[in-house]
Design a protein around this motif. Structure first.
Motif, mmCIF file in Angstrom:
data_model
loop_
_atom_site.group_PDB
_atom_site.id
_atom_site.type_symbol
_atom_site.label_atom_id
_atom_site.label_comp_id
_atom_site.label_asym_id
_atom_site.label_seq_id
_atom_site.Cartn_x
_atom_site.Cartn_y
_atom_site.Cartn_z
ATOM 1 N N ASP A 1 46.456 43.749 43.855
ATOM 2 C CA ASP A 1 45.989 44.328 42.321
ATOM 3 C C ASP A 1 45.358 43.078 41.788
ATOM 4 O OD1 ASP A 1 45.453 45.426 40.074
ATOM 5 O OD2 ASP A 1 47.515 45.601 39.347
ATOM 6 N N GLN A 2 44.186 43.085 41.694
ATOM 7 C CA GLN A 2 43.479 42.135 40.942
ATOM 8 C C GLN A 2 43.570 41.746 39.792
ATOM 9 O OE1 GLN A 2 42.842 39.649 42.839
ATOM 10 N NE2 GLN A 2 42.325 40.343 45.063
ATOM 11 N N ARG A 3 43.869 43.036 38.967
ATOM 12 C CA ARG A 3 44.084 43.049 37.530
ATOM 13 C C ARG A 3 42.693 42.637 36.944
ATOM 14 N NH1 ARG A 3 48.483 40.112 38.586
ATOM 15 N NH2 ARG A 3 48.075 38.304 37.615
ATOM 16 N N LEU A 4 41.597 43.152 37.327
ATOM 17 C CA LEU A 4 40.358 43.127 36.648
ATOM 18 C C LEU A 4 40.191 43.203 35.178
ATOM 19 C CD1 LEU A 4 38.182 44.517 39.804
ATOM 20 C CD2 LEU A 4 38.896 42.158 39.462
ATOM 21 N N LYS B 1 38.599 38.916 47.647
ATOM 22 C CA LYS B 1 39.062 39.060 46.203
ATOM 23 C C LYS B 1 38.100 39.829 45.419
ATOM 24 C CE LYS B 1 38.608 35.430 44.197
ATOM 25 N NZ LYS B 1 38.643 34.211 43.929
ATOM 26 N N ASP B 2 36.982 39.439 45.750
ATOM 27 C CA ASP B 2 35.834 40.051 44.797
ATOM 28 C C ASP B 2 35.695 41.687 45.295
ATOM 29 O OD1 ASP B 2 35.786 37.600 43.446
ATOM 30 O OD2 ASP B 2 33.733 37.077 44.381
ATOM 31 N N TRP B 3 35.607 41.968 46.601
ATOM 32 C CA TRP B 3 35.478 43.265 47.070
ATOM 33 C C TRP B 3 36.789 44.253 46.832
ATOM 34 C CZ3 TRP B 3 32.357 42.153 51.994
ATOM 35 C CH2 TRP B 3 31.120 41.749 51.557
ATOM 36 N N GLY B 4 37.680 43.520 46.542
ATOM 37 C CA GLY B 4 39.180 44.357 46.386
ATOM 38 C C GLY B 4 39.816 44.646 47.597
ATOM 39 N N SER B 5 39.327 43.940 48.731
ATOM 40 C CA SER B 5 39.812 44.191 50.112
ATOM 41 C C SER B 5 40.799 43.454 50.455
ATOM 42 C CB SER B 5 38.666 43.999 51.091
ATOM 43 O OG SER B 5 38.130 42.919 51.267
ATOM 44 N N ALA B 6 41.387 42.318 49.590
ATOM 45 C CA ALA B 6 42.536 41.233 49.988
ATOM 46 C C ALA B 6 43.752 42.347 50.174
ATOM 47 C CB ALA B 6 42.449 40.361 48.946
ATOM 48 N N SER B 7 44.368 41.905 51.163
ATOM 49 C CA SER B 7 45.801 42.543 51.485
ATOM 50 C C SER B 7 46.820 41.483 50.967
ATOM 51 C CB SER B 7 45.634 42.850 52.861
ATOM 52 O OG SER B 7 47.030 43.223 53.523
ATOM 53 N N LEU B 8 47.887 42.014 50.812
ATOM 54 C CA LEU B 8 49.310 41.470 50.708
ATOM 55 C C LEU B 8 49.601 40.658 51.958
ATOM 56 C CD1 LEU B 8 51.494 43.921 48.639
ATOM 57 C CD2 LEU B 8 50.374 41.625 47.933
ATOM 58 N N CYS B 9 49.009 41.086 53.149
ATOM 59 C CA CYS B 9 49.703 40.384 54.560
ATOM 60 C C CYS B 9 48.326 39.361 54.957
ATOM 61 C CB CYS B 9 49.406 41.369 55.692
ATOM 62 S SG CYS B 9 50.839 42.523 55.710
#
Length: 575
Positions: free
Chosen positions: A211-214, A550-558
């Protein structure tokens, strides 16, 4: 057989002849003449046997048919077992006790589930609290996270492992309840047939998106004066370094209200082959960047840099060497004196603020140039937040061109599928570079394979995309060691051009095939679109992928660096 039949016929004929002779001549017989009695008895029995056989031949088939249609032959030969109830006992008292025990077990399982859900919710709150603390007290960029590998990140990873364990027990609890309920036709007792899957758990996955909290982004507007220009100078490293440098120059241009000039291909990379320059202007809704050719056209070939300001003074002003200065002058520029605004070393940059930048770089001149800012540490948390520091309508400003994006999507659809891990396995020239760092970031292939296998198990993904400059000897060994649950985990690399495959047709048709920078950006894009990403610590190629994710929202917790939190199990000595 034929001899027996002829013998029988002869005896019958003989008997008939005797019978006829009796009518002609009836000799006197004794009342007790045994021989004659036996003969007559035998003849009578033969006639009776024939009649019996004829009757048997007629009535036996009819009898069998009657039996077939009137008797249940299945039940006739079936073994009868005493019927007992579902609990294996015909004793009602025992049945009731077992039923009560099962329902009691279901009740206790629901209590266990309730406690597990409380623990789940607590771990979620702790996770959110931890992330808030990290984001408020430290930088968002992945480099700072890597520097604190032994503190924050493993704690978060352990917390997610705890959540994973709780989730598995909740799932097991649900299965047990289903098994116990399956023995009862009516599950309404104690409300046991209700939906007992908590909504917060139903869609949870171990490697969920970050959740990047945009909504909490801190941004500034970019409203340039169209007659004021900032010429970006980027000289350190390769393409990834230059893209990061260009992004920081955009921040400077926004602060100084200037239009950013993309460097000429004669002194820098050909950015228009990998980036969509016009995409930046569309995201801002105004002209904020121009190509070098557009800048030259606007100046009517009167090229003069009014001020040339250096962010870094060491190891040399603006990080420029004589060859780079000659290339700049070769563009037709007339240069004033190069000036350093403060003492700053690329090896140990100071943290700077917006006020520092405005105080040192503000100017009324039409055209200014600012030297390389790749190593600049200005408002790090602000600059590295998701989407960047500038207000715009897109996910990110600096991203791959449309052609590269479509080609990456077609490759993924052809070879990878929706869920896959991407691995950036940097090796060429990395041994010496990493061993100069403390701690080293260069891992033996077997140790790297163990680390990758753990991520594969955690992410539960079937395939890995490999972006690497490693030799075939290393990648071959890595592939042989990647085995999980007895199955090999395939490493997939982009294949060479094949006319039978159409996934890369767009690049071929637009003359971009074989361009090393285009291929590097294609690799980045595929990695940025993966479910989980494993990067190489210290590599700007990895850092740019993490920025895109990070910018595209594809970052994972893993997502993590290779063997994050571990030291190489062996480190070679210095020369």
């Amino acid at each position: 057989m034929m001899e027996r039949e002829s013998s029988t016929d002869e005896e019958d004929d003989r008997g008939n002849l005797i019978s006829q002779n009796d009518t002609v001549k009836s000799p006197q017989r004794s009342t007790f003449e045994i021989g004659d009695f036996r003969t007559r008895l035998s003849n009578s029995a033969r006639r009776f046997d024939k009649r019996y056989l004829y009757l048997l031949a007629v009535f036996l088939p009819l009898f069998i048919l009657i039996l077939y249609f009137t008797i249940d032959t299945k039940n006739l030969f079936q073994t009868r077992i005493p019927i007992v109830n579902n609990h294996g006992s015909s004793n009602p008292l025992i049945v009731n006790r077992m039923r009560e025990s099962e329902l009691r077990a279901l009740y206790l399982l629901k209590q266990q589930q309730s406690e597990l859900l409380k623990l789940w919710n607590y771990s979620t709150l702790v996770s959110k609290s931890y992330l808030t603390t990290v984001n408020s007290n430290s930088s968002v960029n992945m480099s700072s996270v890597n520097n604190n590998t032994n503190h924050g990140v493993p704690a978060l990873s352990l917390l997610e492992d705890l959540k994973s364990g709780v989730f598995s027990h909740i799932s097991l609890n649900k299965k047990i309840q289903e098994v116990l309920l399956s023995a009862h036709e009516n599950g309404d007792f104690l409300g046991l047939n209700e939906n007992y899957t908590d909504p917060s758990v139903a869609d949870w996955t171990r490697c969920s998106k970050v959740d990047q909290r945009l909504s909490e982004r801190r941004t500034i507007g970019w409203n340039p004066n169209l007659n004021k220009y900032l010429l970006a100078i980027c000289v350190s490293g390769q393409m990834s370094n230059h893209l990061i440098c260009l992004e920081k120059h955009m921040f400077f241009a926004a602060l100084l209200n200037r239009v950013l000039v993309i460097p000429s291909t004669k002194v820098d990379y050909e950015f228009k082959r990998v980036l969509d320059i016009e995409h930046i202007n569309k995201c801002l809704g105004r002209k904020v960047v121009v190509t070098f050719e557009e800048f030259v056209e606007s100046k009517k070939k009167h090229l003069h840099i009014d001020k040339f300001l250096c962010y870094f003074s060491l190891p040399r002003p603006c990080y420029l060497d004589d060859e780079r200065l000659k290339k700049l002058k070769g563009l037709g520029f007339s240069l004033g004196k190069i000036k350093t605004v403060w003492k700053e070393d690329v090896k140990n940059p100071n943290q700077r603020t917006v006020q520092d930048v405005l105080a040192k770089f503000s100017s009324d001149d039409d055209v200014i140039a600012i030297g390389d800012v790749f190593f600049a540490d200005v408002e790090r948390q602000w600059v590295m937040q998701p989407g960047g520091p500038i207000a715009h309508s897109c996910k990110t400003l600096i991203e791959p061109s449309r052609l590269i994006m479509l080609t990456a999507q077609r490759f993924i659809q052809t070879f990878m599928g929706k869920d896959f891990i991407a691995l950036h396995f940097r090796r060429h020239g990395f041994l010496k570079f990493c061993n100069a760092k403390k701690p080293s970031c260069f891992y033996p292939v077997p140790q790297a394979a163990d680390c990758i296998s753990r991520v594969v198990e955690r992410a539960n993904t079937p395939v890995i995309y490999l972006s690497t400059d490693a030799a075939e000897s290393e990648t071959g060994l890595l592939q042989s060691l990647l085995v999980l649950n007895g199955k090999s985990v395939p490493l997939i690399k982009r294949p060479a051009r094949n006319s039978a495959e159409k996934w890369d047709a767009l690049l071929y048709r637009h003359g971009l095939e074989g361009d090393s920078q285009v291929e590097a950006m294609l690799d980045k894009t595929i990695c940025a679109l993966s479910s989980v990403f494993i990067g190489s610590s210290g590599s700007t190629f990895t850092e740019d992928i993490l920025r895109l994710r990070k910018d595209w929202g594809s970052a994972s917790l893993c997502d993590e660096y290779l063997c994050q939190g571990e030291l190489p199990n062996i480190i070679a000595e210095d020369e």
